[in-house]
Scaffold this active site. Structure first.
Site, PDB file in Angstrom:
ATOM      1  N   LYS A  75      -1.164  -3.263  -5.318  1.00 17.65           N
ATOM      2  CA  LYS A  75      -0.851  -2.127  -4.437  1.00 17.65           C
ATOM      3  C   LYS A  75       0.064  -2.574  -3.302  1.00 17.65           C
ATOM      4  CE  LYS A  75      -5.127   0.361  -5.250  1.00 17.65           C
ATOM      5  NZ  LYS A  75      -6.566   0.320  -4.975  1.00 17.65           N
ATOM      6  N   GLN A  83     -10.965   0.095  -0.761  1.00 19.35           N
ATOM      7  CA  GLN A  83     -11.143  -0.255  -2.170  1.00 19.35           C
ATOM      8  C   GLN A  83     -12.622  -0.142  -2.570  1.00 19.35           C
ATOM      9  OE1 GLN A  83      -8.665  -0.902  -4.312  1.00 19.35           O
ATOM     10  NE2 GLN A  83     -10.004  -1.302  -6.032  1.00 19.35           N
ATOM     11  N   ASP A  91      -6.599   8.585  -1.221  1.00 16.70           N
ATOM     12  CA  ASP A  91      -7.393   8.608  -2.458  1.00 16.70           C
ATOM     13  C   ASP A  91      -7.875  10.029  -2.791  1.00 16.70           C
ATOM     14  OD1 ASP A  91      -7.813   6.230  -3.916  1.00 16.70           O
ATOM     15  OD2 ASP A  91      -9.108   5.419  -2.346  1.00 16.70           O
TER      16      ASP A  91
HETATM   17  N1  GUN Z   1     -11.303   1.100  -7.314  1.00 21.54           N
HETATM   18  C1  GUN Z   1     -10.804   1.296  -8.557  1.00 21.54           C
HETATM   19  N2  GUN Z   1      -9.922   2.328  -8.542  1.00 21.54           N
HETATM   20  C2  GUN Z   1      -9.884   2.779  -7.279  1.00 21.54           C
HETATM   21  C3  GUN Z   1      -9.135   3.813  -6.630  1.00 21.54           C
HETATM   22  O1  GUN Z   1      -8.354   4.566  -7.238  1.00 21.54           O
HETATM   23  N3  GUN Z   1      -9.345   3.956  -5.295  1.00 21.54           N
HETATM   24  C4  GUN Z   1     -10.212   3.176  -4.616  1.00 21.54           C
HETATM   25  N4  GUN Z   1     -10.356   3.391  -3.308  1.00 21.54           N
HETATM   26  N5  GUN Z   1     -10.913   2.197  -5.186  1.00 21.54           N
HETATM   27  C5  GUN Z   1     -10.734   2.008  -6.502  1.00 21.54           C
END
Ligand code: GUN
Length: 296
Positions: free
Chosen positions: A54, A98, A121
């Protein structure tokens, strides 16, 4: 019928290029550089890989990336204090915590402490409510990526029969809301659904998001249907590790009109949509028009 393969990797690259163009324009015309803060608590290896990826792609599209890595035993109080600081930081347009979080932290409490306008998100209860009532919101990245691919393939989705297999808060439920928003007739199927094969056989659009390797066989797929496979499952076959989706790709590709592969389908779209959401948040925060084609 032999299905057209929907190339998520290429599509995601196109979305990221669109984001990069818009970011360059924002900088030049408005002096604004969007910023995305990612918070990682603990050292889960898969999460570390995601967070690194990311951060790299955020910088590649010209945005500022802020990474906050906290110890696994960080207290809820300290995590909430960091989120409060990011909520109040004008350089931060998007905040992503996350998941999963270590067990001693209350995930709902943490997510709902993020400023909804920065919740890239789309997991905050306000954004869930806004999406459910058809109002402007931040939309969860994976379902947004699926919607973009479906719109790109079909143009209009109006009147199509769609089935979403899986009822998670992260994919299934928001996916169903988005399809409903595009005027599909939507069924949400799950582990207790009676006669799942029959439900799937009626669908023009199948979105599989259950996390069970190859649980949807090709003979459930209506001839010519579009199949979006959200599953990413690690299995061992012939002594080798392999990634497979929730759909049995080989048999489904013989009946579908179009299908996303695993890997290289939905997966790459998630980060591309995270970047799109961060750009959208930056535009909204500054009272500017939203980027075209990058929102629901
Ligand atoms: N963990 C795995 N996929 C995601 C996601 O799309 N967002 C977040 N915040 N954590 C994750």
């Amino acid at each position: 019928m032999v299905a057209q393969v929907i190339d998520g990797k290429a599509f995601a690259a196109k979305v990221r290029a669109q984001v990069a163009d818009q970011v360059a324009k924002l900088k030049e015309e408005n002096g604004i550089t969007p910023g995305l803060a990612v918070v990682l608590v603990g050292e889960d290896p898969a999460s570390q890989v995601y967070v690194r990826s990311k951060g790299k792609m955020t910088v590649e599209v010209g945005m500022n990336s802020y990474e906050h890595k906290l110890d696994a035993d960080t207290s809820e109080e300290d995590l909430l204090a960091l989120i409060e600081k990011l909520n109040n930081d004008p350089a931060v347009n998007g905040i992503l915590v996350q998941l999963p979080l270590p067990k001693h932290l209350n995930e709902d409490l943490v997510i709902n402490s993020i400023d909804p306008a920065k919740d890239v998100d789309g997991f905050h209860i306000s954004n869930v409510g806004l999406l459910g009532t058809g109002q402007k919101s931040m939309v969860p990245c994976t379902p947004l990526g699926c919607l973009m691919m479906l719109r790109d393939h079909h143009g209009s989705l109006s009147g199509m029969d769609a089935v979403v297999i899986g009822r998670s808060n992260i994919v299934g439920k928001p996916m169903a809301q988005l399809l409903l928003g595009d005027s599909c007739t939507v069924t949400i199927a799950h582990s207790r659904t009676k006669d799942l094969p029959d439900v799937v056989r009626r669908a023009d659009i199948v979105v599989a998001a259950v996390g069970r390797p190859e649980m949807v066989p090709g003979d459930w797929i209506k001839e010519g249907a579009t199949v979006i496979d959200v599953g990413i499952n690690r299995i061992e076959r012939d002594g080798k590790n392999k990634l497979v989706g929730d759909v049995d790709y080989a048999s489904a590709a013989e009946r579908a009109g179009a299908i996303t592969p695993v890997p290289g389908g939905v997966g790459p779209m998630t980060i591309a949509c995270l970047l799109a959401n961060t750009l959208t948040a930056a535009c909204r925060a500054n009272g500017l028009p939203e980027p075209e084609g990058l929102t629901a």
